[in-house]
Motif scaffolding. Structure first.
Motif, PDB file in Angstrom:
ATOM      1  N   ASN A 120       0.808  -1.218   0.000  1.00 44.93           N
ATOM      2  CA  ASN A 120       0.000   0.000   0.000  1.00 44.93           C
ATOM      3  C   ASN A 120       0.846   1.274   0.000  1.00 44.93           C
ATOM      4  O   ASN A 120       0.346   2.349   0.348  1.00 44.93           O
ATOM      5  N   ALA A 121       2.101   1.155  -0.405  1.00 42.36           N
ATOM      6  CA  ALA A 121       3.016   2.299  -0.345  1.00 42.36           C
ATOM      7  C   ALA A 121       2.510   3.510  -1.121  1.00 42.36           C
ATOM      8  O   ALA A 121       2.652   4.652  -0.673  1.00 42.36           O
ATOM      9  N   LYS A 122       1.918   3.276  -2.268  1.00 48.90           N
ATOM     10  CA  LYS A 122       1.478   4.398  -3.112  1.00 48.90           C
ATOM     11  C   LYS A 122       0.311   5.168  -2.504  1.00 48.90           C
ATOM     12  O   LYS A 122       0.033   6.300  -2.908  1.00 48.90           O
ATOM     13  N   SER A 123      -0.366   4.580  -1.525  1.00 47.11           N
ATOM     14  CA  SER A 123      -1.491   5.267  -0.888  1.00 47.11           C
ATOM     15  C   SER A 123      -1.037   6.111   0.300  1.00 47.11           C
ATOM     16  O   SER A 123      -1.835   6.826   0.896  1.00 47.11           O
ATOM     17  N   TYR A 124       0.267   6.028   0.634  1.00 45.25           N
ATOM     18  CA  TYR A 124       0.789   6.799   1.761  1.00 45.25           C
ATOM     19  C   TYR A 124       0.752   8.290   1.463  1.00 45.25           C
ATOM     20  O   TYR A 124       1.131   8.731   0.381  1.00 45.25           O
ATOM     21  N   LYS A 125       0.293   9.067   2.429  1.00 44.17           N
ATOM     22  CA  LYS A 125       0.255  10.524   2.299  1.00 44.17           C
ATOM     23  C   LYS A 125       1.378  11.099   3.149  1.00 44.17           C
ATOM     24  O   LYS A 125       1.484  10.805   4.337  1.00 44.17           O
ATOM     25  N   SER A 126       2.205  11.921   2.553  1.00 48.66           N
ATOM     26  CA  SER A 126       3.383  12.442   3.241  1.00 48.66           C
ATOM     27  C   SER A 126       3.043  13.288   4.459  1.00 48.66           C
ATOM     28  O   SER A 126       3.898  13.545   5.301  1.00 48.66           O
ATOM     29  N   SER A 127       1.781  13.703   4.572  1.00 46.28           N
ATOM     30  CA  SER A 127       1.379  14.493   5.734  1.00 46.28           C
ATOM     31  C   SER A 127       1.227  13.615   6.974  1.00 46.28           C
ATOM     32  O   SER A 127       1.167  14.112   8.096  1.00 46.28           O
ATOM     33  N   ALA A 128       1.169  12.306   6.778  1.00 47.09           N
ATOM     34  CA  ALA A 128       1.006  11.367   7.887  1.00 47.09           C
ATOM     35  C   ALA A 128       2.370  11.007   8.461  1.00 47.09           C
ATOM     36  O   ALA A 128       3.320  10.745   7.719  1.00 47.09           O
ATOM     37  N   LYS A 129       2.477  10.987   9.784  1.00 50.43           N
ATOM     38  CA  LYS A 129       3.728  10.603  10.421  1.00 50.43           C
ATOM     39  C   LYS A 129       3.976   9.119  10.165  1.00 50.43           C
ATOM     40  O   LYS A 129       3.086   8.293  10.347  1.00 50.43           O
TER      41      LYS A 129
END
Length: 230
Positions: free
Chosen positions: A101-110
């Motif tokens: 699920n790496a592509k669903s990661y949002k950089s705003s999330a710690k």
């Protein structure tokens, strides 16, 4: 790097389809118009920057994240699941889910919150499959602990004095209390971060942490009494 990635199902064919790792990492950390990395880029990359880079295809970024977080994550499972082989399986599944699920990661999330959200989900699934999900319920028989308004949970127990007995003491805690204690003192997460990972509110996490610390104190006090009576 390849052995680490291949252990999670990232094979050579997949690697060859990704962009150049250095280009991906540079792109994730470059903000200036002239294409030069900002001063902060010279420092150690943050977890969030590395995860964003890996989501863009940077295999080196994944390896850095794995090496940085593998030990506390493995301890998270070992402290709560037995036998060790099962804990290691859950550890592997957590990383595999992150990769998938790496592509669903949002950089705003710690990143640590993101990682332990996945880990908690795997842990809950394990308890559910083994008919033990009820162990995560708060134990209502405990009386509400008194605490001053300015006291912080981490101040209530001196971990440096616990030694190896801590592992035995942790086994005496309810599952919900043990988990928040491990996330706080093993993973180094804040109460709000723990609450987000568990999908709970901060007050509930603080309450469990206080119960855990009070029970650990009681365990060590009882152990001291046993020694004195011998």
């Amino acid at each position: 790097m390849r052995p680490v990635l291949e252990s999670f199902g990232v094979n050579r064919h997949h690697e060859e389809t990704l962009v150049n790792p250095d280009d991906a990492l540079d792109a994730s950390l470059t903000n200036s118009k002239d294409g030069q990395s900002p001063p902060a880029a010279k420092a150690e990359f943050s977890d969030e920057a590395l995860m964003a880079a890996y989501a863009s295809g940077n295999l080196q970024a994944f390896e850095a994240l794995y090496l940085r977080h593998k030990d506390p994550l493995l301890r998270y499972f070992i402290r709560q699941v037995s036998p060790r082989e099962t804990a290691e399986e859950l550890f592997q599944e957590t990383w595999q889910s992150l990769i998938k699920n790496a592509k669903s990661y949002k950089s705003s999330a710690k990143f640590t919150t993101y990682l332990y959200t996945i880990a908690h989900s795997r842990l809950v699934d394990f308890y559910r499959k083994n008919g033990r999900l009820g162990e995560f319920a708060m134990d209502d028989q405990y009386a509400e602990l008194e605490a001053t308004k300015d006291s912080q949970p981490e101040r209530l127990l001196d971990l440096s004095q616990l030694g190896e007995q801590l592992l035995a003491a942790l086994d005496q805690l309810a599952a919900a209390q043990k988990e928040v204690f491990i996330l706080k003192f093993e993973a180094g997460m804040t109460v709000p971060e723990i609450a987000e990972s568990l999908g709970d509110n901060a007050e509930a996490v603080k309450s469990r942490l206080r119960y855990a610390i009070a029970n650990l104190k009681g365990f060590f006090k009882a152990e001291e009494l046993k020694v004195e009576s011998n």
